[in-house]
Design an enzyme around this catalytic site. Structure first.
Site, PDB file in Angstrom:
ATOM      1  N   ASP A  67     -12.557   1.128  -2.173  1.00  0.00           N
ATOM      2  CA  ASP A  67     -12.126   1.273  -0.784  1.00  0.00           C
ATOM      3  C   ASP A  67     -12.179   2.727  -0.317  1.00  0.00           C
ATOM      4  O   ASP A  67     -12.358   3.650  -1.119  1.00  0.00           O
ATOM      5  CB  ASP A  67     -10.714   0.692  -0.588  1.00  0.00           C
ATOM      6  CG  ASP A  67      -9.757   1.029  -1.742  1.00  0.00           C
ATOM      7  OD1 ASP A  67     -10.027   1.992  -2.479  1.00  0.00           O
ATOM      8  OD2 ASP A  67      -8.746   0.329  -1.891  1.00  0.00           O
ATOM      9  N   ASN A 136       3.311  -4.441  -3.350  1.00  0.00           N
ATOM     10  CA  ASN A 136       3.307  -5.679  -2.570  1.00  0.00           C
ATOM     11  C   ASN A 136       2.262  -6.678  -3.077  1.00  0.00           C
ATOM     12  O   ASN A 136       2.015  -7.700  -2.446  1.00  0.00           O
ATOM     13  CB  ASN A 136       3.075  -5.380  -1.078  1.00  0.00           C
ATOM     14  CG  ASN A 136       1.699  -4.767  -0.802  1.00  0.00           C
ATOM     15  OD1 ASN A 136       0.885  -4.612  -1.710  1.00  0.00           O
ATOM     16  ND2 ASN A 136       1.433  -4.429   0.443  1.00  0.00           N
ATOM     17  N   HIS A 138      -1.020  -6.041  -3.502  1.00  0.00           N
ATOM     18  CA  HIS A 138      -2.396  -5.863  -3.005  1.00  0.00           C
ATOM     19  C   HIS A 138      -3.339  -5.404  -4.119  1.00  0.00           C
ATOM     20  O   HIS A 138      -2.915  -4.784  -5.096  1.00  0.00           O
ATOM     21  CB  HIS A 138      -2.459  -4.942  -1.777  1.00  0.00           C
ATOM     22  CG  HIS A 138      -2.298  -3.483  -2.026  1.00  0.00           C
ATOM     23  ND1 HIS A 138      -1.831  -2.606  -1.066  1.00  0.00           N
ATOM     24  CD2 HIS A 138      -2.537  -2.693  -3.114  1.00  0.00           C
ATOM     25  CE1 HIS A 138      -1.817  -1.379  -1.534  1.00  0.00           C
ATOM     26  NE2 HIS A 138      -2.239  -1.403  -2.789  1.00  0.00           N
ATOM     27  N   GLU A 143      -4.387  -6.627   1.639  1.00  0.00           N
ATOM     28  CA  GLU A 143      -2.937  -6.691   1.780  1.00  0.00           C
ATOM     29  C   GLU A 143      -2.451  -8.143   1.789  1.00  0.00           C
ATOM     30  O   GLU A 143      -3.259  -9.069   1.953  1.00  0.00           O
ATOM     31  CB  GLU A 143      -2.538  -6.000   3.095  1.00  0.00           C
ATOM     32  CG  GLU A 143      -2.935  -4.529   3.182  1.00  0.00           C
ATOM     33  CD  GLU A 143      -2.036  -3.610   2.351  1.00  0.00           C
ATOM     34  OE1 GLU A 143      -1.426  -4.071   1.369  1.00  0.00           O
ATOM     35  OE2 GLU A 143      -1.958  -2.415   2.684  1.00  0.00           O
TER      36      GLU A 143
END
Ligand code: F6R
Length: 252
Positions: A67, A136, A138, A143
């Protein structure tokens, strides 16, 4: 899914470096999928010292990063491009034209995503994909709520990721870009032959437990890895502390 509990962070780095080293020794032109963030920094240090010791040759290796922040040029101090050069590429003999990182400031960002996806396909997929995990759940910048069918695309960072990544922007969440380009879940699942997910620290313990033992759900994007046939998770004891089912834990 094989889960290895490393003794500590340095052990985690050594174990993951061995996987990359063995892959590149077996296949000189291996394709590596790489991640940024704090977790793989020690892995990259280990690879640099293995390279300096003559144990690994990156001259034919091809890399694809997961990314990049949208809007940041490759030379921007907080870009993932800059991060990878500082933490790995400038210290090893990887060929500059073998390095692939989405260009975050490409005005044609959607086209950039399509080309990136196609380049991975043309490279024959990824031999070893390194992943970190967000607290979280991801992976990449996929996400919670991300569609499992998505490929490389423009994504919006969640509030918790903006807060977590503010430490790289002098602690100011306002400076963290809101958008990024990320390989999609489908890209990671379909193109990666071996996925190596690294997790360090107790703030990852919930995510690791849900990833390995919870239902497969877009709310925990990493949970999809339960459906991949070759995943190695390497976690330190703090990140592994909430795992309940010890039957799949592997000895080193
Ligand atoms: C980075 C990436 C992210 C990180 C994750 C964990 O390229 O794709 O998914 O792996 O946010 O980051 P750290 O290691 O900083 O806790």
């Amino acid at each position: 899914m094989k889960i290895i509990v490393a003794d500590h962070y340095e052990d985690l780095c050594k174990l993951s470096a061995v996987i990359i080293k063995e892959c590149v020794q077996a296949k000189k032109d291996a394709v590596l999928g790489l991640a940024t963030g704090s977790t793989p920094v020690g892995l990259y240090k280990q690879l640099i010292s293995d390279y300096q010791a003559g144990e690994i040759d990156f001259s034919k290796v091809i890399t694809f990063n997961l990314d990049e922040y949208a809007g940041l040029s490759p030379s921007h101090p907080q870009s993932y491009n800059k991060f990878m050069h500082e933490h790995l590429f400038q210290h090893i003999n990887v060929q500059p034209d073998h390095i692939h990182i989405p260009q975050g400031d490409n005005p044609q960002l959607e086209a950039e995503c399509k080309v990136y996806e196609e380049l991975i396909r043309q490279a024959g997929g990824i031999d070893v994909q390194i992943l970190g995990i967000g607290s979280n759940g991801h992976i990449g910048f996929n996400e919670p709520g991300s569609d499992f069918e998505e490929r490389t695309r423009i994504v919006r960072l969640s509030e918790s990721t903006i807060q977590a990544n503010a430490r790289f922007f002098g602690g100011d969440p306002v400076l963290v870009p809101r958008l990024a380009v990320s390989m999609g879940i489908k890209t990671i699942m379909e193109f990666s032959k071996h996925i190596v997910l690294l997790a360090n620290g107790e703030e990852k313990a919930d995510a690791i437990q849900k990833m390995a033992e919870g239902p497969v759900t877009p709310e925990i994007p990493a949970s999809i890895l339960q459906q991949h046939n070759h995943v190695t998770v390497i976690a330190d004891p703090k990140a592994a502390q909430k795992l309940k089912n010890l039957s799949y834990l592997s000895n080193k």
